[in-house]
Design a protein around this motif. Structure first.
Motif, PDB file in Angstrom:
ATOM      1  N   ILE A   1       1.157  -0.978   0.329  1.00 19.28           N
ATOM      2  CA  ILE A   1       0.171  -0.055   0.287  1.00 19.28           C
ATOM      3  C   ILE A   1       1.007   1.181   0.098  1.00 19.28           C
ATOM      4  CG2 ILE A   1      -1.645   1.620   1.666  1.00 19.28           C
ATOM      5  CD1 ILE A   1      -2.502  -1.890   0.431  1.00 19.28           C
ATOM      6  N   PRO A   2       0.738   2.470  -0.778  1.00 25.68           N
ATOM      7  CA  PRO A   2       1.555   3.675  -1.062  1.00 25.68           C
ATOM      8  C   PRO A   2       1.765   3.948  -0.164  1.00 25.68           C
ATOM      9  CG  PRO A   2       0.397   3.410  -3.151  1.00 25.68           C
ATOM     10  CD  PRO A   2       0.361   2.331  -2.295  1.00 25.68           C
ATOM     11  N   THR A   3       2.205   4.827   1.100  1.00 32.66           N
ATOM     12  CA  THR A   3       2.626   6.104   1.885  1.00 32.66           C
ATOM     13  C   THR A   3       1.731   7.114   0.127  1.00 32.66           C
ATOM     14  OG1 THR A   3       4.670   6.638   1.728  1.00 32.66           O
ATOM     15  CG2 THR A   3       3.866   4.610   3.443  1.00 32.66           C
ATOM     16  N   GLU A   4       1.832   8.692   1.241  1.00 29.21           N
ATOM     17  CA  GLU A   4       1.531   9.441   0.279  1.00 29.21           C
ATOM     18  C   GLU A   4       3.087  10.636   0.046  1.00 29.21           C
ATOM     19  OE1 GLU A   4       0.042  14.583   1.590  1.00 29.21           O
ATOM     20  OE2 GLU A   4      -0.388  12.500   2.899  1.00 29.21           O
ATOM     21  N   SER A   5       4.184   9.766   0.900  1.00 26.32           N
ATOM     22  CA  SER A   5       5.289  10.193  -0.470  1.00 26.32           C
ATOM     23  C   SER A   5       5.452   9.183  -1.401  1.00 26.32           C
ATOM     24  CB  SER A   5       6.880  10.526   1.218  1.00 26.32           C
ATOM     25  OG  SER A   5       6.435   8.780   1.455  1.00 26.32           O
ATOM     26  N   ASP A   6       5.313   8.097  -1.795  1.00 26.24           N
ATOM     27  CA  ASP A   6       5.070   7.043  -2.514  1.00 26.24           C
ATOM     28  C   ASP A   6       4.759   8.213  -3.926  1.00 26.24           C
ATOM     29  OD1 ASP A   6       6.615   5.149  -1.315  1.00 26.24           O
ATOM     30  OD2 ASP A   6       5.115   4.290  -0.146  1.00 26.24           O
ATOM     31  N   ILE A   7       3.107   8.278  -3.661  1.00 27.08           N
ATOM     32  CA  ILE A   7       2.933   8.858  -4.715  1.00 27.08           C
ATOM     33  C   ILE A   7       3.368  10.015  -5.244  1.00 27.08           C
ATOM     34  CG2 ILE A   7      -0.010   9.734  -5.095  1.00 27.08           C
ATOM     35  CD1 ILE A   7       0.132   7.199  -4.135  1.00 27.08           C
ATOM     36  N   ILE A   8       3.587  10.684  -4.273  1.00 24.98           N
ATOM     37  CA  ILE A   8       4.553  12.216  -4.816  1.00 24.98           C
ATOM     38  C   ILE A   8       5.686  11.641  -5.385  1.00 24.98           C
ATOM     39  CG2 ILE A   8       5.517  13.997  -3.751  1.00 24.98           C
ATOM     40  CD1 ILE A   8       3.656  14.216  -1.565  1.00 24.98           C
ATOM     41  N   ARG A   9       5.881  10.392  -5.110  1.00 27.68           N
ATOM     42  CA  ARG A   9       7.535  10.485  -5.797  1.00 27.68           C
ATOM     43  C   ARG A   9       6.946  10.045  -6.904  1.00 27.68           C
ATOM     44  NH1 ARG A   9       9.307   4.914  -6.356  1.00 27.68           N
ATOM     45  NH2 ARG A   9       7.892   4.421  -4.412  1.00 27.68           N
ATOM     46  N   LEU A  10       6.147   8.976  -7.566  1.00 31.03           N
ATOM     47  CA  LEU A  10       5.305   8.348  -8.403  1.00 31.03           C
ATOM     48  C   LEU A  10       4.823   9.668  -8.797  1.00 31.03           C
ATOM     49  CD1 LEU A  10       4.021   5.122  -6.737  1.00 31.03           C
ATOM     50  CD2 LEU A  10       5.856   4.942  -8.181  1.00 31.03           C
ATOM     51  N   LYS A  11       4.281  10.356  -9.055  1.00 30.18           N
ATOM     52  CA  LYS A  11       3.575  11.087  -8.783  1.00 30.18           C
ATOM     53  C   LYS A  11       4.715  12.164 -10.406  1.00 30.18           C
ATOM     54  CE  LYS A  11       0.628  15.036  -9.391  1.00 30.18           C
ATOM     55  NZ  LYS A  11      -0.418  16.395  -8.697  1.00 30.18           N
ATOM     56  N   ASP A  12       6.016  12.123  -9.832  1.00 30.90           N
ATOM     57  CA  ASP A  12       7.349  13.069 -10.479  1.00 30.90           C
ATOM     58  C   ASP A  12       7.734  12.041 -11.614  1.00 30.90           C
ATOM     59  OD1 ASP A  12       6.378  15.061  -9.032  1.00 30.90           O
ATOM     60  OD2 ASP A  12       7.932  14.964  -7.642  1.00 30.90           O
ATOM     61  N   ASN A  13       7.661  10.695 -11.803  1.00 32.33           N
ATOM     62  CA  ASN A  13       8.491   9.943 -12.182  1.00 32.33           C
ATOM     63  C   ASN A  13       7.496   9.460 -13.047  1.00 32.33           C
ATOM     64  OD1 ASN A  13      11.579   9.564 -11.358  1.00 32.33           O
ATOM     65  ND2 ASN A  13       9.913  10.050  -9.557  1.00 32.33           N
ATOM     66  N   VAL A  14       6.572   8.682 -12.821  1.00 29.13           N
ATOM     67  CA  VAL A  14       5.569   7.573 -13.522  1.00 29.13           C
ATOM     68  C   VAL A  14       5.179   7.553 -15.090  1.00 29.13           C
ATOM     69  CG1 VAL A  14       3.806   6.242 -13.745  1.00 29.13           C
ATOM     70  CG2 VAL A  14       4.600   6.291 -11.492  1.00 29.13           C
ATOM     71  N   PRO A  15       4.770   9.634 -14.942  1.00 32.57           N
ATOM     72  CA  PRO A  15       4.159  10.137 -16.291  1.00 32.57           C
ATOM     73  C   PRO A  15       5.248  10.439 -17.528  1.00 32.57           C
ATOM     74  CG  PRO A  15       3.635  10.935 -14.190  1.00 32.57           C
ATOM     75  CD  PRO A  15       4.402  10.129 -14.120  1.00 32.57           C
ATOM     76  N   LEU A  16       6.683  10.180 -16.788  1.00 35.21           N
ATOM     77  CA  LEU A  16       7.879  10.786 -17.729  1.00 35.21           C
ATOM     78  C   LEU A  16       8.112   9.204 -18.256  1.00 35.21           C
ATOM     79  CD1 LEU A  16      10.720  12.438 -15.574  1.00 35.21           C
ATOM     80  CD2 LEU A  16       8.035  13.598 -17.157  1.00 35.21           C
ATOM     81  N   GLN A  17       7.352   7.836 -17.716  1.00 33.19           N
ATOM     82  CA  GLN A  17       7.807   6.449 -18.397  1.00 33.19           C
ATOM     83  C   GLN A  17       9.896   6.370 -17.873  1.00 33.19           C
ATOM     84  OE1 GLN A  17       5.065   3.778 -19.660  1.00 33.19           O
ATOM     85  NE2 GLN A  17       5.077   5.239 -17.183  1.00 33.19           N
ATOM     86  N   GLU A  18      10.168   5.421 -19.179  1.00 31.84           N
ATOM     87  CA  GLU A  18      11.409   5.710 -19.494  1.00 31.84           C
ATOM     88  C   GLU A  18      12.334   7.138 -18.416  1.00 31.84           C
ATOM     89  OE1 GLU A  18       9.508   4.816 -21.693  1.00 31.84           O
ATOM     90  OE2 GLU A  18      10.134   3.750 -23.522  1.00 31.84           O
ATOM     91  N   ALA A  19      12.215   8.181 -18.875  1.00 28.95           N
ATOM     92  CA  ALA A  19      12.801   8.967 -18.223  1.00 28.95           C
ATOM     93  C   ALA A  19      12.959   9.590 -17.093  1.00 28.95           C
ATOM     94  CB  ALA A  19      12.263  10.038 -19.555  1.00 28.95           C
TER      95      ALA A  19
END
Length: 231
Positions: A103-121
């Motif tokens: 289960i992701p934490t709030e900090s996980d969501i913030i981290r993923l929001k910064d990276n997942v949309p970039l995919q390979e980048a």
């Protein structure tokens, strides 16, 4: 006595023309997953739905098994039409996803929001099992939403002609772009069969897409809107 079977030659069986006609079976990766989800009574919930009226934002879908949980973190983007491409060299997508281990934490969501949309980048972590992205069907997405908003089901023939509302263009796993190595999960009962993390990802993506199209239609049509018939 068990009769001896004569195996066909690889040159005959492994032709693309034959492989392309194969249908899923009991040993197909997705069917293995779905049987487990049903037989073990895995539980699903949607802890976060931060999606605006136009269908943009993020949501999380968690699935809980006998021993552990997994969570799809889904991001829906306001993508200009000129940037939409199914080519592998694309740099932007309608939706991007990752499957989080637990289960992701709030900090996980913030981290993923910064990276997942970039995919390979971007980069995910050992706490993520997959990375994926998908694009809407240009022919169906608005048509289906408009139909549901008006209180009618979309034409079945049109749906069958295209076959999808949103299509993944990649589902990465096994250590790519910082994700967890296969060795971390290979001894888990639910992950021993190959590609179970990837299959769980696309199954949850399907759940998200169905919810998303219903949600946007409801915001557009109000009390007149109906939900897409799952049949």
């Amino acid at each position: 006595m068990i009769p001896q079977l004569t195996l066909r030659k690889p040159e005959e069986v492994m032709k693309l023309s034959r492989l392309g006609s194969l249908h899923q079976s009991r040993i197909s990766f997705m069917r293995v997953l779905l049987r487990r989800l049903a037989s073990e009574n895995w539980r699903f919930d949607k802890p976060n739905w931060n999606i605006n009226d136009n269908g943009f934002g993020y949501a999380t879908y968690s699935v809980h098994g006998p021993e552990r949980s997994y969570t799809l973190v889904a991001f829906a983007h306001d993508l200009p039409a000129e940037l939409r491409s199914d080519r592998v060299i694309a740099e932007a997508w309608d939706c991007t996803f990752t499957l989080h281990d637990g289960i992701p934490t709030e900090s996980d969501i913030i981290r993923l929001k910064d990276n997942v949309p970039l995919q390979e980048a971007g980069r995910i972590s050992k706490n993520e099992l997959t990375l994926s992205r998908a694009n809407r069907s240009v022919r169906l997405w608005d048509y289906v939403i408009d139909s549901l908003a008006a209180g009618i089901q979309p034409d079945e023939k049109k749906l069958n002609e295209v076959g999808y509302l949103m299509r993944t263009t990649a589902v990465y796993g096994s250590g790519k772009f910082g994700a967890s190595d296969r060795s971390k999960i290979s001894n888990r009962e639910e992950m021993r069969t190959p590609f179970q993390a990837e299959m769980l990802t696309v199954y949850l993506i399907r759940c998200f897409v169905m919810d998303l199209v219903d949600y946007v239609a409801s915001k557009k049509g109000g009390d007149n809107a109906v939900k897409l018939d799952p049949k």
